[in-house]
Design an enzyme around this catalytic site. Structure first.
Site, mmCIF file in Angstrom:
data_model
loop_
_atom_site.group_PDB
_atom_site.id
_atom_site.type_symbol
_atom_site.label_atom_id
_atom_site.label_comp_id
_atom_site.label_asym_id
_atom_site.label_seq_id
_atom_site.Cartn_x
_atom_site.Cartn_y
_atom_site.Cartn_z
ATOM 1 N N ASP A 51 0.879 -1.292 0.085
ATOM 2 C CA ASP A 51 -0.142 -0.132 -0.140
ATOM 3 C C ASP A 51 1.004 1.463 -0.150
ATOM 4 O O ASP A 51 0.672 2.200 -0.711
ATOM 5 C CB ASP A 51 -0.949 0.133 1.449
ATOM 6 N N GLU A 74 -5.620 6.948 -0.400
ATOM 7 C CA GLU A 74 -6.048 6.400 0.894
ATOM 8 C C GLU A 74 -4.986 6.496 2.168
ATOM 9 O O GLU A 74 -5.560 6.852 3.183
ATOM 10 C CB GLU A 74 -6.143 5.079 0.651
ATOM 11 N N ASP A 117 -6.752 4.623 -4.673
ATOM 12 C CA ASP A 117 -6.582 3.604 -3.744
ATOM 13 C C ASP A 117 -5.295 2.577 -4.234
ATOM 14 O O ASP A 117 -5.537 1.972 -5.192
ATOM 15 C CB ASP A 117 -7.999 2.874 -3.815
ATOM 16 N N LEU A 119 -4.090 0.073 -3.184
ATOM 17 C CA LEU A 119 -4.272 -1.371 -2.959
ATOM 18 C C LEU A 119 -5.524 -1.750 -2.474
ATOM 19 O O LEU A 119 -5.598 -1.534 -1.205
ATOM 20 C CB LEU A 119 -3.005 -2.095 -2.351
ATOM 21 N N ASP A 120 -6.437 -2.156 -3.386
ATOM 22 C CA ASP A 120 -7.869 -2.033 -2.995
ATOM 23 C C ASP A 120 -8.244 -3.475 -2.419
ATOM 24 O O ASP A 120 -7.738 -4.350 -3.335
ATOM 25 C CB ASP A 120 -8.791 -1.366 -4.145
ATOM 26 N N THR A 122 -6.889 -4.976 0.867
ATOM 27 C CA THR A 122 -5.812 -5.284 1.319
ATOM 28 C C THR A 122 -5.676 -6.369 2.324
ATOM 29 O O THR A 122 -4.798 -7.312 2.348
ATOM 30 C CB THR A 122 -5.413 -4.060 2.255
ATOM 31 N N THR A 195 -19.865 -7.142 0.559
ATOM 32 C CA THR A 195 -18.913 -7.579 1.151
ATOM 33 C C THR A 195 -18.605 -8.778 1.581
ATOM 34 O O THR A 195 -19.502 -9.555 2.026
ATOM 35 C CB THR A 195 -18.705 -6.495 2.396
ATOM 36 N N GLY A 220 -13.119 -6.011 -1.941
ATOM 37 C CA GLY A 220 -12.453 -4.898 -2.797
ATOM 38 C C GLY A 220 -13.593 -4.333 -3.695
ATOM 39 O O GLY A 220 -14.528 -5.016 -4.367
#
Length: 309
Positions: A51, A74, A117, A119-120, A122, A195, A220
């Site tokens: 990230d 982010e 973002d 690294l969406d 994580t 989610t 993600g």
């Protein structure tokens, strides 16, 4: 397009190359075996070395070439000199060759806001669910998401070492979207994606209210929008705060470029001005088709919970 491409086209072309560089960084950190994980607000809100390095790379690369744009990332990182090997100077030539939509030709750098973002997904990254992971770079003008780039660093990773890892897709209002094959779920099926790690009763109640034939739970936001445009899901339903503007700006632009829609649970558009609050407090509802149907199915009890946030 010959001659001097419009600022926004040069920015999208740079964002494409920069996203590919960030994807390579994300892969490299994973292969090193040392993810450098820290908890931000808890076990479901993680940050890794990937990230941090990917955001440094994206922000430094874009701000060097476009010093007047506003970039909102982010990760809250200290200001420091960025190593030269993190800088990406390339631009995607095929994007530069395209004709800019008339309404965006005169845009200036200072009118554009970039939401990043790095690294969406994580949490999924740390758990080895690599196909959930994306790099997101969204471009907004006048509060509206107008262009976006999504890199999937581990696309095809299941095929093993011989596979061509990763892919990058991009889209722009008035131009369309590229780098994937647009497909739709059959009209007689409702498949909801939601989610994987941030569920609660409100989220579940809202998903059930859609009367889905199938529910997919993955990580993600970028990954869920890819499911919509590749015909794996009909709607992305997340009736909870938690998603932020950097999660939705790029995916929204690509979705809208192919005729889809992303709103809050009430059906209202989100704004992406530089000064808006980062949280998408009223949840996220995204569809490729039939958005009004899904908005109409959101229970009043869910809307009251979200409005009280």
């Amino acid at each position: 397009m010959s001659g001097n491409p419009a600022v926004v086209m040069r920015l999208v072309a740079s964002a494409y190359s920069v996203a590919e560089k960030a994807g390579a960084i994300v892969r490299k950190v994973l292969h090193s075996g040392d993810l450098g994980i820290v908890e931000k607000t808890g076990a479901n809100d993680l940050q890794t070395l990937a990230d941090r390095l990917a955001q440094k790379s994206i922000c430094a690369s874009l701000s060097r070439r476009f010093p007047k744009i506003t970039i909102i990332g982010e990760e809250d990182l200290p200001s420091e000199e960025v190593q030269e090997d993190l800088i990406e100077n390339g631009q995607a030539e095929d994007i530069l060759q395209r004709s800019c939509p008339e309404q965006y030709r005169a845009l200036k750098e200072e009118e554009l806001v970039v939401w990043v973002d790095p690294l969406d997904g994580t949490k999924e990254y740390t758990e080895g669910l690599l196909d959930n992971v994306t790099v997101l770079i969204g471009i907004a003008y006048g509060g509206r998401a107008i262009a976006g780039v999504i890199n999937q660093p581990f696309y095809n990773y299941q095929l093993g070492a011989e596979a061509d890892f990763g892919r990058t897709m991009w889209g722009m209002l008035g131009l369309g979207a590229f780098g994937f094959q647009l497909q739709e779920v059959p009209a007689d099926k409702r498949i909801v994606t939601t989610t994987r790690s941030h569920s609660n009763k409100t989220v579940t109640d809202c998903v059930n209210a859609m009367e889905p034939h199938e529910v997919i739970r993955v990580g993600g936001a970028g990954n869920k929008i890819i499911q919509l445009i590749e015909g794996k899901a009909s709607a992305y339903v997340f009736a909870s705060p938690g998603c932020k503007k950097w999660d939705t700006c790029a995916p929204e632009a690509i979705l809208h470029a192919v005729g889809g829609k992303l709103t809050d649970m009430c059906g209202n558009a989100y704004r992406y001005n530089a000064d808006v609050k980062h949280m998408n407090s009223a949840g996220v509802l995204a569809t490729l088709r039939n958005h009004d149907y899904y908005v109409s199915r959101v229970p009043q009890s869910v809307l009251q919970v979200l409005k009280s946030d």
